[in-house]
Motif scaffolding. Structure first.
Motif, short mmCIF file in Angstrom:
data_model
loop_
_atom_site.label_atom_id
_atom_site.label_comp_id
_atom_site.label_asym_id
_atom_site.label_seq_id
_atom_site.Cartn_x
_atom_site.Cartn_y
_atom_site.Cartn_z
N HIS A 6 0.85 -1.20 0.00
CA HIS A 6 0.00 0.00 0.00
C HIS A 6 0.88 1.24 0.00
O HIS A 6 1.40 1.66 1.04
CB HIS A 6 -0.90 -0.01 1.23
N HIS A 8 1.09 5.28 -2.06
CA HIS A 8 0.44 6.22 -2.97
C HIS A 8 1.51 6.89 -3.82
O HIS A 8 1.90 8.03 -3.56
CB HIS A 8 -0.38 7.25 -2.17
N GLU A 92 -8.44 2.15 -2.62
CA GLU A 92 -8.97 1.77 -1.35
C GLU A 92 -10.39 2.27 -1.18
O GLU A 92 -10.72 3.39 -1.55
CB GLU A 92 -8.08 2.26 -0.19
N HIS A 152 -6.52 -2.56 5.42
CA HIS A 152 -5.20 -1.91 5.45
C HIS A 152 -5.07 -0.94 6.61
O HIS A 152 -6.07 -0.48 7.16
CB HIS A 152 -4.94 -1.25 4.08
N ASP A 202 1.79 2.80 3.34
CA ASP A 202 0.81 3.89 3.15
C ASP A 202 1.56 5.19 2.82
O ASP A 202 1.09 6.28 3.16
CB ASP A 202 -0.10 4.07 4.37
ZN LIG Z 1 -3.86 4.70 1.59
#
Ligand SMILES: [Zn+2]
Ligand SMILES: [Zn+2]
Length: 253
Positions: A6, A8, A92, A152, A202
């Motif tokens: 995960h 971005h 997500e 997550h 994340d």
């Molecule tokens: Zn995220």
């Protein structure tokens, strides 16, 4: 080898130096990255980043924060992206009652529509659930057939985690599990069976200790994995291999 499940990478904070960021990930043995979409444009950007790179895959979805933007057009745009072979998950998606950036009713509608889409497309889901575990569990239990996926940046209780796992879902931890004030969460992580565990950054959020507050990046998933390995009193390499195999299985990579 580690799998950051995960990140971005489409975030503007990576626009200037994505190549160096990915170089550092490789040096830290992060061999696979799933870059996550949060809106239609962000999902398109995420997929574009994955397309040119062997070890990067993408997800597409509308984040609960963005639920107000989940029009029929946006949803069919997400569906269109899912036709690409580098697109490995819908997400997500979920519910975030901590920030309430979109009205809860809109969040529930966008979540339901995208769960349906994932089932039709036979793709796993990446779930973002914050301060809404009771309701999310209810919605997931109401599905006619079980759905594969991961909760997550897990932040719930061990009881909720057990309910997610009973439905076949995986549980994933970010740097937030390493925070000094997160002993409760660490105790939950310790109880998650190895075959359900995933790791993630994340990025650019949730940088683990000792980098808390800085821009996070995929290389730092090694710090999350190291923390979990110590917690479970097992070799780091073994935790890395198991969590990578779990993620490869879940996302068919
Ligand atoms: Zn995220
Ligand atoms: Zn999230």
């Amino acid at each position: 080898m580690l799998f950051d499940t995960h990140a971005h990478l489409g975030d503007p904070r990576f626009a200037e130096d994505l190549c160096s960021v990915l170089g550092r990930a490789e040096q830290s043995c992060v061999g696979l990255i799933l870059t996550i979409g949060t809106s239609l444009p962000d999902s398109a950007e995420s997929l574009a980043i994955a397309k040119g790179r062997l070890n990067i895959y993408a997800s597409a979805g509308i984040h609960p924060h963005e639920a107000s933007s989940a029009s029929a057009e946006a949803l069919s745009g997400i569906r269109g992206l899912a036709a690409n072979e580098k697109l490995k998950a819908i997400g997500e998606i979920g519910l975030d009652y901590h920030y309430d950036f979109s009205p809860r009713e809109r969040q529930r509608e966008a979540f339901a529509a995208q769960l349906e889409m994932a089932k039709e497309l036979d793709l796993p889901v990446v779930l973002h659930i914050r301060e809404a575990h009771g309701e999310a569990l209810q919605i997931l239990k109401g599905q006619k057939r079980p759905i594969a996926g991961v909760v997550h940046c897990y932040s719930g209780s061990i009881e909720s985690a057990r309910e997610y796992m009973a439905m076949g879902l995986h549980i994933s931890f970010t740097g937030s599990v390493t925070f000094k004030n997160a002993q409760k969460l660490a105790a939950v992580a310790k109880e998650i069976p190895l075959d359900r565990l995933l790791v993630e950054t994340d990025s650019p959020y949730m940088a683990p200790v000792p980098l808390r507050g800085k821009r996070n990046e995929p290389a730092n998933v090694a710090l999350v994995a190291r923390f979990l390995a110590e917690l479970k009193a097992m070799p780091f390499e073994e935790l890395a291999e198991i969590t990578t195999a779990n993620a490869r299985g879940l996302f068919s990579i």
